[in-house]
Design an enzyme around this catalytic site. Sequence first.
Site, PDB file in Angstrom:
ATOM      1  N   HIS A  78      17.518  11.495 -33.641  1.00  0.00           N
ATOM      2  CA  HIS A  78      18.101  10.810 -32.296  1.00  0.00           C
ATOM      3  C   HIS A  78      19.709  11.053 -33.082  1.00  0.00           C
ATOM      4  CE1 HIS A  78      14.374   9.959 -30.729  1.00  0.00           C
ATOM      5  NE2 HIS A  78      14.801  11.802 -30.448  1.00  0.00           N
ATOM      6  N   HIS A 261      16.013  16.236 -23.387  1.00  0.00           N
ATOM      7  CA  HIS A 261      16.060  14.951 -24.347  1.00  0.00           C
ATOM      8  C   HIS A 261      15.596  15.760 -26.250  1.00  0.00           C
ATOM      9  CE1 HIS A 261      14.560  12.158 -27.735  1.00  0.00           C
ATOM     10  NE2 HIS A 261      13.971  12.945 -28.097  1.00  0.00           N
ATOM     11  N   ASP A 265      17.151  16.745 -29.384  1.00  0.00           N
ATOM     12  CA  ASP A 265      16.844  16.746 -30.875  1.00  0.00           C
ATOM     13  C   ASP A 265      16.983  18.240 -31.478  1.00  0.00           C
ATOM     14  OD1 ASP A 265      14.943  14.807 -30.699  1.00  0.00           O
ATOM     15  OD2 ASP A 265      13.754  16.124 -29.861  1.00  0.00           O
ATOM     16  N   HIS A 288      10.845  20.079 -33.526  1.00  0.00           N
ATOM     17  CA  HIS A 288      11.326  20.240 -34.747  1.00  0.00           C
ATOM     18  C   HIS A 288      11.260  21.367 -35.428  1.00  0.00           C
ATOM     19  CE1 HIS A 288      12.820  16.415 -33.498  1.00  0.00           C
ATOM     20  NE2 HIS A 288      11.992  15.699 -32.775  1.00  0.00           N
TER      21      HIS A 288
END
EC number: 3.5.1.108
Length: 327
Positions: A78, A261, A265, A288
């Site tokens: 973030h 969001h 990321d 991720h």
Amino acid sequence: MVNQRTLKNSFSLSGKGLHTGLSINITFNPAPENHGYKIRRTDVLGQPVIDALAENVSATQRGTVLSANGVQVSTVEHALAALYACEIDNCLIDVDAPEFPILDGSSIAYVSKIKEIGIQQQNAVRKYITFKRKRIKVVDKATGSSMLLLPDDSFSIQSHISFNSALLRRQDASLNDLSEFTRDFASARTFVFVREIEPLLQNNLVKGGDLDNAIVIYDKPIEQDNLDHLADVMGVKRKDANKLGYIMNKPLLYPNEPARHKLLDIIGDISLVGHFIKGKIIANCPGHKINNLFARAIREAMKESKPTKVAMLAEPVHTGQFYWNRP
């Protein structure tokens, strides 16, 4: 030509760690030209430094973990997204814990501070990664996730997410320019399904999670006793197990906030390429893990040519869990 940029001054923030629950202090400092992003663990003897680069990612479960020089730091995405989206090239980050603070689960506090203290232009010219008439595609066969980078003269992202959930099925989000990040993406919070929380706690994660730093999705009913137990462990108010829905304290900011969001990321994880990118990213079910495989693939491609003009390999190659493909 665009010159490199750093912060005009240092700024600090404090908060708890999402996974460790620790009280954490973090400071962002100006850095010299060609420094990139580096993270210094001020709580460790010798204050070791980790280069924020894709090859230093050691784990991707519920966040990006960087490791080097005998230390690690997690939940970096973030903050790095904020630096990258604000077009900061060089920054030294001091943190006194093995994790960045979660704050409200988004990038907005970091972006607000960057805007407040200002940006300093430097003398060195910024180096962009560009892919002329080539593409990089990364696929995770186990999950069906994929990332594709297409040639373009600017930077943009199209992201698509999909979950087996009545409350969160398919959502899309698009960013056409980094200038849109502050208004449309910086405040988008991380999210978690209630059914995921107990396994995460068993894996020694989300000790600092609560209803103020994440979107919490209750989409499949569980026994009232079990829901009460989770609420007690996390120190939040008990909820009625019969009422499905979003149960965090602050309602959704956007109907597609989870998709926004996930795009946030992507930016944080792509910053680990170490340079700004010119190209169009198309992401399908990003996370991720696939983000890091993608950043590593770009880093590997960079080794084949100069950073300002990257050449792809002549033939498709499969290495580990990612692919490099020609058009």
